[in-house]
Design an enzyme around this catalytic site. Sequence first.
Site, PDB file in Angstrom:
ATOM      1  N   CYS A 195       6.588 -12.465 -70.283  1.00 30.75           N
ATOM      2  CA  CYS A 195       6.155 -11.357 -69.425  1.00 30.75           C
ATOM      3  C   CYS A 195       4.620 -11.011 -70.125  1.00 30.75           C
ATOM      4  CB  CYS A 195       7.054  -9.972 -69.933  1.00 30.75           C
ATOM      5  SG  CYS A 195       7.095  -9.401 -71.508  1.00 30.75           S
TER       6      CYS A 195
ATOM      7  N   CYS B 295      12.669  -6.639 -74.492  1.00 32.23           N
ATOM      8  CA  CYS B 295      11.819  -5.873 -74.722  1.00 32.23           C
ATOM      9  C   CYS B 295      12.253  -5.065 -75.977  1.00 32.23           C
ATOM     10  CB  CYS B 295      11.409  -4.554 -73.476  1.00 32.23           C
ATOM     11  SG  CYS B 295      11.560  -5.244 -71.903  1.00 32.23           S
TER      12      CYS B 295
HETATM   13 FE1  FES Z   1       7.900  -7.728 -71.588  1.00 27.33          FE
HETATM   14 FE2  FES Z   1       9.309  -5.410 -71.411  1.00 27.33          FE
HETATM   15  S1  FES Z   1       8.805  -6.759 -69.786  1.00 27.33           S
HETATM   16  S2  FES Z   1       8.339  -6.312 -73.084  1.00 27.33           S
END
Ligand code: FES
Length: 146
Positions: free
Chosen positions: A33, A102
């Site tokens: 991400c 996360c």
């Molecule tokens: Fe990467 Fe939440 S999507 S920390």
Amino acid sequence: MYSEKVIDHFTNPRNVGEIANPSGVGEVGNAQCGDIMRVYLQIEDDVITDVKFKTFGCASAIASSSMATEMIKGKTVAEALELTNKAVANALDGLPPVKMHCSLLAEQAVKAAIKQYYDNNGIAYDTALFAKLGDDAHEHGDLVEE
Ligand code: FES
């Protein structure tokens, strides 16, 4: 999708910022991400007297680190090392399964900051405590989502 606690900690995050001359700083990232989490610790007599965080992260990462910093403030270093992302998620009344990683960023950033504190002060530790902080920990595929 999100609990009231997640929304509260996202819209009003606690302990955002930096600490000048911290006892330890931990920075971790998630390669998929692209989010980054940094945690600063002030430690006196083995107690975490102050903690701040900064993140380039999503709403769940912000809420998780806000909650994680609240959970370790005033605790001993050993107690902070026991903090798990599941405990953080539970304290937030849950996170969606796809957002559990996360909360792991928050756990790992705390651990990385403690590792730096240990390293800076020549304190011996079991390297297994920090085994998940290697490069592999940055991959989603390596993260535990139970
Ligand atoms: Fe990467 Fe939440 S999507 S920390």
